[in-house]
Design a protein around this motif. Structure first.
Motif, PDB file in Angstrom:
ATOM      1  N   TRP A  17      94.044  46.554  49.457  1.00  0.00           N
ATOM      2  CA  TRP A  17      95.058  47.234  49.599  1.00  0.00           C
ATOM      3  C   TRP A  17      95.401  48.358  48.673  1.00  0.00           C
ATOM      4  O   TRP A  17      95.800  49.471  48.833  1.00  0.00           O
ATOM      5  N   ASP A  18      95.416  47.755  47.336  1.00  0.00           N
ATOM      6  CA  ASP A  18      95.692  48.585  46.086  1.00  0.00           C
ATOM      7  C   ASP A  18      94.848  49.935  46.127  1.00  0.00           C
ATOM      8  O   ASP A  18      95.277  51.265  46.045  1.00  0.00           O
ATOM      9  N   TYR A  19      93.524  49.568  46.515  1.00  0.00           N
ATOM     10  CA  TYR A  19      92.364  50.601  46.434  1.00  0.00           C
ATOM     11  C   TYR A  19      92.855  51.791  47.386  1.00  0.00           C
ATOM     12  O   TYR A  19      92.746  52.861  47.264  1.00  0.00           O
ATOM     13  N   ILE A  20      93.283  51.263  48.786  1.00  0.00           N
ATOM     14  CA  ILE A  20      93.524  52.308  49.929  1.00  0.00           C
ATOM     15  C   ILE A  20      94.769  53.101  49.478  1.00  0.00           C
ATOM     16  O   ILE A  20      94.833  54.186  49.781  1.00  0.00           O
ATOM     17  N   ASP A  21      95.879  52.245  49.134  1.00  0.00           N
ATOM     18  CA  ASP A  21      96.940  52.991  48.891  1.00  0.00           C
ATOM     19  C   ASP A  21      96.881  54.094  47.735  1.00  0.00           C
ATOM     20  O   ASP A  21      97.423  54.987  47.876  1.00  0.00           O
ATOM     21  N   LYS A  22      96.075  53.948  46.840  1.00  0.00           N
ATOM     22  CA  LYS A  22      95.757  54.941  45.673  1.00  0.00           C
ATOM     23  C   LYS A  22      95.087  55.998  46.441  1.00  0.00           C
ATOM     24  O   LYS A  22      95.329  57.060  46.106  1.00  0.00           O
ATOM     25  N   LYS A  23      93.977  55.784  47.248  1.00  0.00           N
ATOM     26  CA  LYS A  23      93.427  57.092  47.956  1.00  0.00           C
ATOM     27  C   LYS A  23      94.528  57.617  48.956  1.00  0.00           C
ATOM     28  O   LYS A  23      94.330  58.838  49.107  1.00  0.00           O
ATOM     29  N   ALA A  32     101.382  59.057  63.127  1.00  0.00           N
ATOM     30  CA  ALA A  32     100.971  57.473  62.598  1.00  0.00           C
ATOM     31  C   ALA A  32      99.609  57.257  63.081  1.00  0.00           C
ATOM     32  O   ALA A  32      98.732  56.684  62.445  1.00  0.00           O
ATOM     33  N   HIS A  33      98.962  58.275  63.914  1.00  0.00           N
ATOM     34  CA  HIS A  33      97.597  57.897  64.378  1.00  0.00           C
ATOM     35  C   HIS A  33      96.790  58.479  63.329  1.00  0.00           C
ATOM     36  O   HIS A  33      95.699  57.820  63.004  1.00  0.00           O
ATOM     37  N   GLU A  34      97.205  59.483  62.763  1.00  0.00           N
ATOM     38  CA  GLU A  34      96.274  60.179  61.721  1.00  0.00           C
ATOM     39  C   GLU A  34      96.355  59.170  60.437  1.00  0.00           C
ATOM     40  O   GLU A  34      95.282  58.881  59.916  1.00  0.00           O
ATOM     41  N   HIS A  35      97.469  58.571  60.198  1.00  0.00           N
ATOM     42  CA  HIS A  35      97.443  57.652  59.123  1.00  0.00           C
ATOM     43  C   HIS A  35      96.568  56.334  59.364  1.00  0.00           C
ATOM     44  O   HIS A  35      95.903  56.035  58.277  1.00  0.00           O
ATOM     45  N   GLU A  36      96.548  55.962  60.546  1.00  0.00           N
ATOM     46  CA  GLU A  36      95.727  55.016  60.691  1.00  0.00           C
ATOM     47  C   GLU A  36      94.378  55.097  60.846  1.00  0.00           C
ATOM     48  O   GLU A  36      93.621  54.403  60.195  1.00  0.00           O
ATOM     49  N   THR A  37      93.830  56.557  61.133  1.00  0.00           N
ATOM     50  CA  THR A  37      92.558  57.027  61.113  1.00  0.00           C
ATOM     51  C   THR A  37      92.226  57.040  59.666  1.00  0.00           C
ATOM     52  O   THR A  37      91.024  56.529  59.478  1.00  0.00           O
ATOM     53  N   PHE A  42      88.931  54.837  55.064  1.00  0.00           N
ATOM     54  CA  PHE A  42      89.005  54.133  53.593  1.00  0.00           C
ATOM     55  C   PHE A  42      88.494  52.832  53.609  1.00  0.00           C
ATOM     56  O   PHE A  42      87.539  52.516  52.799  1.00  0.00           O
ATOM     57  N   TRP A  43      88.971  52.089  54.471  1.00  0.00           N
ATOM     58  CA  TRP A  43      88.563  50.571  54.800  1.00  0.00           C
ATOM     59  C   TRP A  43      87.109  50.583  54.964  1.00  0.00           C
ATOM     60  O   TRP A  43      86.542  49.949  54.442  1.00  0.00           O
TER      61      TRP A  43
END
Length: 76
Positions: A17-23, A32-37, A42-43
């Motif tokens: 999650w830290d990796y994703i948060d940094k990206k 919200a949909h764009e954020h989820e995508t 990234f995942w």
């Protein structure tokens, strides 16, 4: 084995999650949909080897936590 839910020392998924948060800091989703995508993209970039290394780090994480008597451990 019990430990606080906020114990990042014993929660290797927190590293992912830290990796994703940094990206995410380089992106500004407008919905919200764009954020989820973006998060899903990234995942999907996380390699199985990364997950394996995190799983394999658990014995070191546990030993480090034991060494500091439950306090916050340094790098593993």
């Amino acid at each position: 084995m019990g430990w606080p839910a906020t114990s990042s020392d014993l929660n290797p998924i927190q590293n992912l999650w830290d990796y994703i948060d940094k990206k995410l800091t380089h992106h500004r989703p407008s919905t919200a949909h764009e954020h989820e995508t973006i998060i899903k993209n990234f995942w999907s970039e996380i390699k199985p080897e990364t997950c394996n290394r995190l799983a394999e780090s658990m014995p070191r994480r546990l030993q480090s936590c034991i060494r500091v008597k439950g306090g916050t451990a340094a790098k593993y």
